[in-house]
Design a protein around this motif. Sequence first.
Motif, PDB file in Angstrom:
ATOM      1  N   SER A  70       0.819  -1.128   0.020  1.00 55.45           N
ATOM      2  CA  SER A  70       0.046   0.075  -0.090  1.00 55.45           C
ATOM      3  C   SER A  70       0.868   1.145  -0.013  1.00 55.45           C
ATOM      4  O   SER A  70       0.683   2.226  -0.673  1.00 55.45           O
ATOM      5  N   ILE A  71       1.990   1.258   0.683  1.00 57.64           N
ATOM      6  CA  ILE A  71       2.901   2.415   1.080  1.00 57.64           C
ATOM      7  C   ILE A  71       3.429   2.602  -0.305  1.00 57.64           C
ATOM      8  O   ILE A  71       3.462   3.711  -1.037  1.00 57.64           O
ATOM      9  N   GLN A  72       3.961   1.608  -1.151  1.00 60.89           N
ATOM     10  CA  GLN A  72       4.690   1.639  -2.065  1.00 60.89           C
ATOM     11  C   GLN A  72       3.996   2.317  -3.353  1.00 60.89           C
ATOM     12  O   GLN A  72       4.401   3.018  -4.234  1.00 60.89           O
ATOM     13  N   LYS A  78       1.426   8.963  -6.527  1.00 60.13           N
ATOM     14  CA  LYS A  78       1.421  10.371  -5.839  1.00 60.13           C
ATOM     15  C   LYS A  78       1.662  11.345  -7.173  1.00 60.13           C
ATOM     16  O   LYS A  78       2.620  11.333  -7.822  1.00 60.13           O
ATOM     17  N   GLY A  79       0.552  12.244  -7.225  1.00 55.06           N
ATOM     18  CA  GLY A  79       0.746  13.200  -8.193  1.00 55.06           C
ATOM     19  C   GLY A  79       0.248  12.881  -9.770  1.00 55.06           C
ATOM     20  O   GLY A  79      -0.065  13.753 -10.358  1.00 55.06           O
ATOM     21  N   TYR A  80       0.381  11.741 -10.000  1.00 49.94           N
ATOM     22  CA  TYR A  80      -0.006  11.157 -11.038  1.00 49.94           C
ATOM     23  C   TYR A  80      -1.564  10.621 -11.469  1.00 49.94           C
ATOM     24  O   TYR A  80      -2.371  10.980 -12.122  1.00 49.94           O
ATOM     25  N   SER A  82      -5.125   9.339  -9.104  1.00 55.45           N
ATOM     26  CA  SER A  82      -5.778   9.696  -7.807  1.00 55.45           C
ATOM     27  C   SER A  82      -5.542   8.623  -6.779  1.00 55.45           C
ATOM     28  O   SER A  82      -5.656   7.352  -7.329  1.00 55.45           O
ATOM     29  N   TYR A  83      -5.450   8.906  -5.533  1.00 57.73           N
ATOM     30  CA  TYR A  83      -5.533   7.681  -4.681  1.00 57.73           C
ATOM     31  C   TYR A  83      -6.936   6.859  -4.656  1.00 57.73           C
ATOM     32  O   TYR A  83      -6.823   5.816  -3.992  1.00 57.73           O
ATOM     33  N   ASN A  84      -7.766   7.359  -5.119  1.00 59.71           N
ATOM     34  CA  ASN A  84      -9.080   6.411  -5.247  1.00 59.71           C
ATOM     35  C   ASN A  84      -8.776   5.141  -5.810  1.00 59.71           C
ATOM     36  O   ASN A  84      -9.801   4.418  -5.547  1.00 59.71           O
ATOM     37  N   TYR A  85      -7.776   5.117  -6.628  1.00 57.83           N
ATOM     38  CA  TYR A  85      -7.349   3.794  -7.295  1.00 57.83           C
ATOM     39  C   TYR A  85      -6.325   2.901  -6.481  1.00 57.83           C
ATOM     40  O   TYR A  85      -5.992   1.894  -6.627  1.00 57.83           O
ATOM     41  N   LEU A  86      -5.867   3.560  -5.158  1.00 55.50           N
ATOM     42  CA  LEU A  86      -5.147   2.668  -4.469  1.00 55.50           C
ATOM     43  C   LEU A  86      -5.533   1.312  -4.183  1.00 55.50           C
ATOM     44  O   LEU A  86      -4.645   0.221  -4.102  1.00 55.50           O
ATOM     45  N   GLY A  87      -6.920   1.153  -3.772  1.00 59.44           N
ATOM     46  CA  GLY A  87      -7.251  -0.115  -3.520  1.00 59.44           C
ATOM     47  C   GLY A  87      -7.359  -1.162  -4.611  1.00 59.44           C
ATOM     48  O   GLY A  87      -6.843  -2.224  -4.298  1.00 59.44           O
ATOM     49  N   ALA A  88      -7.583  -0.622  -5.898  1.00 64.52           N
ATOM     50  CA  ALA A  88      -7.241  -1.548  -6.943  1.00 64.52           C
ATOM     51  C   ALA A  88      -6.115  -1.932  -7.214  1.00 64.52           C
ATOM     52  O   ALA A  88      -5.859  -3.092  -7.338  1.00 64.52           O
ATOM     53  N   ALA A  89      -5.217  -0.984  -7.348  1.00 69.13           N
ATOM     54  CA  ALA A  89      -3.664  -1.242  -7.622  1.00 69.13           C
ATOM     55  C   ALA A  89      -3.250  -2.230  -6.824  1.00 69.13           C
ATOM     56  O   ALA A  89      -2.535  -3.537  -6.616  1.00 69.13           O
ATOM     57  N   THR A  90      -3.400  -2.026  -5.215  1.00 67.96           N
ATOM     58  CA  THR A  90      -2.931  -2.740  -4.204  1.00 67.96           C
ATOM     59  C   THR A  90      -3.469  -4.283  -4.342  1.00 67.96           C
ATOM     60  O   THR A  90      -2.742  -5.160  -4.124  1.00 67.96           O
ATOM     61  N   SER A  91      -4.644  -4.163  -4.444  1.00 73.67           N
ATOM     62  CA  SER A  91      -5.294  -5.559  -4.356  1.00 73.67           C
ATOM     63  C   SER A  91      -5.033  -6.394  -5.386  1.00 73.67           C
ATOM     64  O   SER A  91      -4.591  -7.900  -5.197  1.00 73.67           O
ATOM     65  N   VAL A  92      -4.959  -5.910  -6.699  1.00 74.01           N
ATOM     66  CA  VAL A  92      -4.485  -6.927  -7.842  1.00 74.01           C
ATOM     67  C   VAL A  92      -3.024  -7.308  -7.548  1.00 74.01           C
ATOM     68  O   VAL A  92      -2.989  -8.527  -7.816  1.00 74.01           O
ATOM     69  N   ALA A  93      -2.200  -6.523  -7.023  1.00 72.88           N
ATOM     70  CA  ALA A  93      -0.689  -7.070  -6.757  1.00 72.88           C
ATOM     71  C   ALA A  93      -0.847  -8.180  -5.860  1.00 72.88           C
ATOM     72  O   ALA A  93      -0.048  -9.034  -5.866  1.00 72.88           O
ATOM     73  N   ILE A  94      -1.601  -7.634  -4.768  1.00 77.62           N
ATOM     74  CA  ILE A  94      -1.768  -8.853  -3.656  1.00 77.62           C
ATOM     75  C   ILE A  94      -2.218 -10.289  -4.066  1.00 77.62           C
ATOM     76  O   ILE A  94      -1.578 -11.279  -4.163  1.00 77.62           O
TER      77      ILE A  94
END
Lengths: 256, 252
Positions: A70-72, A78-80, A82-94
């Motif tokens: 999540s941190i990574q 950041k800056g590119y 929206s954090y709104n996609y953080l959940g999607a990006a992290t969960s797919v990686a997991i």
Amino acid sequence: MTNIVSSLGRTTIAFILEAGAVFIMLGKVSRYLLQLWKNRRLVYEQMMVIGVQSVPLVLFVGVFAGAVASIQTAYQLKGYISYNYLGAATSVAIFIELGPVLTALVIAGRVGASIAAEIGTMKVTEQLDALESLAIDPLRYLAMPRIFSGFFMIPILTILADFVGIMGAYLVAYINLDLAPEIFFGSVKEFFSLLNVFSGLIKAFFFGGTTAIIGCYVGFNTSGGAEGVGQSTIRAFVLSSALILLNDYLLSIILF
Amino acid sequence: MIQINDLHKSFGDKVVLRGVDLEVYDGERLVIVGRSGCGKSVLLKHIINLMEPDKGYILVDNIAIRRVGQSDLFFLRKQFGFLFQGAALFDSMSVSENIALPLVEHTNLTSAEIAKKVAEKLEMVGLPGIEELRPSELSGGMKKRVGLARAIIMDPKYILYDEPTTGLDPIMAANIDKLIIELSEKLKVTSIVVTHDMQSVAKVATRVVMLHLGKIIFSGSVDELYNTENKVVAQFVKAEAEGPIQPKPIKY
Ligand SMILES: Nc1ncnc2c1ncn2[C@@H]1O[C@H](COP(=O)(O)OP(=O)(O)OP(=O)(O)O)[C@@H](O)[C@H]1O
Ligand SMILES: [Mg+2]
């Protein structure tokens, strides 16, 4: 020069012979899978040892892997984006990578090494001979329950790791970014694909099998007292970790 | 009957057996003697195919033990009890689980029947009531006797004893000797006993063979053993330092 070539050749041949021996063992063990029900007591015992007793370790690794992911990811977004996609990006990686691979690697350390040590000790103290003398095949009595549990339990542990990994990821997102749960889990849900989870579990299935098979094979081929057992433990861990990563690469090519 | 024919076995360049010929007749109590490291344990292990010979073969009741498939091999092995030199108890199991294992795996007895049999065999080896102990809690001599109880639990036709009385006090050793004789007389068991204990040899043996430099160099009764002309055998039974066998280890 010819020396290098010939020693390379010898190593290759030794490797192929060894790989062949592993498959021969696997073939013999798989015959005993038909007697799964008859051997349910042994299988149940190993499911406990390999699966249930690994739960605390897997939870621990899962939470932290999720948190780090999540941190990574947040740092990369950041800056590119929206954090709104953080959940999607992290969960797919997991789901497709972190969950299965990290679970399998800690299992290789905990379970693969202990299978090798246990069977190796039995080998050097003649307990394997004793089983044979009692007309009990160590491949049925020891290897089959362990290998079956390896194949079966690691995917289950991976599901667990996936789950707590996403929880860990959210926890960090909440603490650092104050991200609302609806947004985080909303994006997890939006990009959730059963295929991702499933391909992660297929990986986990092969990783778990590999770990248990290598543990058994190395254990059965132990020689030379306590020192030999120590070497087998290391060998099982190194070999199964290497094979997990190699498998990961191959399966990623096949699956995606 | 067990027939051993021209058995050869080496480990790397170390030759251990170099042509062992031996017949074991039904009902006899054959004692194998020989110096430490001469290959007695290796020979016993070949009989139930725990080791593969480099050359030669073994027939058990006229069946070549190396030639049969796994199910036949296991069928043959069920007729054998094997007492390992180091007892080889399963250290993840209690004493009763160790002894009961063949019954659990190969029979349909209820747990009450199994417990009764286990108690019976423990009684026979002079260790009643220790069912719940772990192998790590036993003395060396106790492990040996638990190993013996496990070896005889299936009431085998052949029993192979690898140094049954080593590590036991003289009284216990005498009891085990008595047990070996009883098993063979009452149940018509064929026994092969490897031992260094010359008192046991005199009591137990109906025939003695000596293994030396990878071959059987003597076969005969206990009387013949003590009166032999063979200098190597004579030195061994009289336990003399001087003689054809040098005290320093021989390079085989
Ligand atoms: N698995 C093995 N690998 C290599 N060498 C072995 C193995 N088993 C036995 N040996 C060798 O074979 C020889 C015979 O061993 P064995 O255990 O049969 O001796 P033994 O007659 O039973 O001796 P003891 O009376 O001390 O028990 C020894 O020199 C031993 O080093
Ligand atoms: Mg021996």
